[in-house]
Design an enzyme around this catalytic site. Structure first.
Site, mmCIF file in Angstrom:
data_model
loop_
_atom_site.group_PDB
_atom_site.id
_atom_site.type_symbol
_atom_site.label_atom_id
_atom_site.label_comp_id
_atom_site.label_asym_id
_atom_site.label_seq_id
_atom_site.Cartn_x
_atom_site.Cartn_y
_atom_site.Cartn_z
ATOM 1 C CG ASN A 88 -1.491 1.344 1.524
ATOM 2 O OD1 ASN A 88 -2.390 1.812 0.836
ATOM 3 N ND2 ASN A 88 -0.972 2.014 2.558
ATOM 4 C CE1 TYR A 156 0.379 7.754 -6.272
ATOM 5 C CE2 TYR A 156 -1.298 7.990 -7.981
ATOM 6 C CZ TYR A 156 -0.921 7.552 -6.727
ATOM 7 O OH TYR A 156 -1.834 6.903 -5.925
#
Length: 251
Positions: A88, A156
């Protein structure tokens, strides 16, 4: 769904946001959760919020291969097995013009968002293939960005597209060891990372607009559902998003 009692889960980035929500949901479902992250005080906050849920805070830096190795060595030492890994932990780069993004900024995002999950998955494979009963589950945090970018998000977005490739490849490579790999793509969960959406974020047409968000608990519950499936079933991809966010269509 399978009985979670005595099952061990590792959550990276467990101190805040989606990682905290997933950790709490997994504890509530009966998992013992190893809470991994850079800041011990944040991990301890998550542990306290878990109430009677079983957890173990372990400081770990996802950009440091030695720190990652120590995390999984600790899991093996304390519990002797690993049933679930939730990759995560993640970060973004500053929203600057593409040509102004520095190599160091690019590499920092790649190290955290892609190389970290790669190394964690390797360690998880080694544990899961040799334990009894054999196998386990790995869940990768993708993003809406694994499907479509925002302006000024090249680092990202590139890593989240790459996570999709990692999910598919490791799901295939894990079959022989009863290791199931899936991915959850999240859109606008209410976390510190998305606080800026309340005042407005840049849209593709140049406007700056507020965007709807959703309670991160919905994401945590989804991760717990994926984690609780028997190993002969797998959620390969799941999208959990704020219902009214500008993603579907041209809005």
């Amino acid at each position: 769904m399978t009985e979670a009692k005595n099952k061990i889960a590792v959550v990276t980035g467990a101190g805040t946001g989606v990682g905290r929500a997933a950790s709490l949901a997994l504890m509530n479902a009966g998992f013992t959760v190893v809470l991994a992250g850079r800041r011990l005080e944040k991990l301890e906050e998550t542990q306290k919020l878990g109430g009677n849920g079983k957890s173990l805070p372990v400081p770990a830096d996802m950009t440091d291969p030695g720190s990652i190795a120590a995390l999984f060595a600790k899991v093996t030492e304390v519990y002797g097995r690993l049933d679930v890994l939730f990759n995560n932990a993640g970060m973004g780069a500053p929203p600057v013009n593409f040509e102004d993004l520095s190599l160091a900024q690019w590499q920092a995002v790649v190290a955290t968002n892609l190389t970290g999950p790669f190394l964690c998955t390797q360690h998880a494979f080694r544990i899961m293939k040799d334990q009894t009963p054999r196998g386990g589950r790995i869940i990768n945090n993708g993003s809406i960005s694994a499907h479509a970018p925002r302006p000024y998000s090249s680092a990202y977005t590139s890593t989240k597209h790459a996570i999709t490739g990692l999910t598919k490849a490791t799901n295939l490579d894990g079959r022989g060891y009863d290791i199931a790999v899936g991915q959850i793509d999240i859109g606008n969960a209410a976390t510190p990372m998305t606080d800026r959406m309340v005042d407005g974020v840049l849209q593709p047409d140049g406007r700056k607009m507020p965007e709807p968000r959703m309670d991160s608990k919905a994401v945590g519950d989804a991760v717990a559902y994926m984690a609780s499936l028997p190993l002969d079933a797998n959620v390969l991809f799941m999208t959990v998003m704020a219902s009214k966010m500008p993603f579907v269509g041209r809005g």
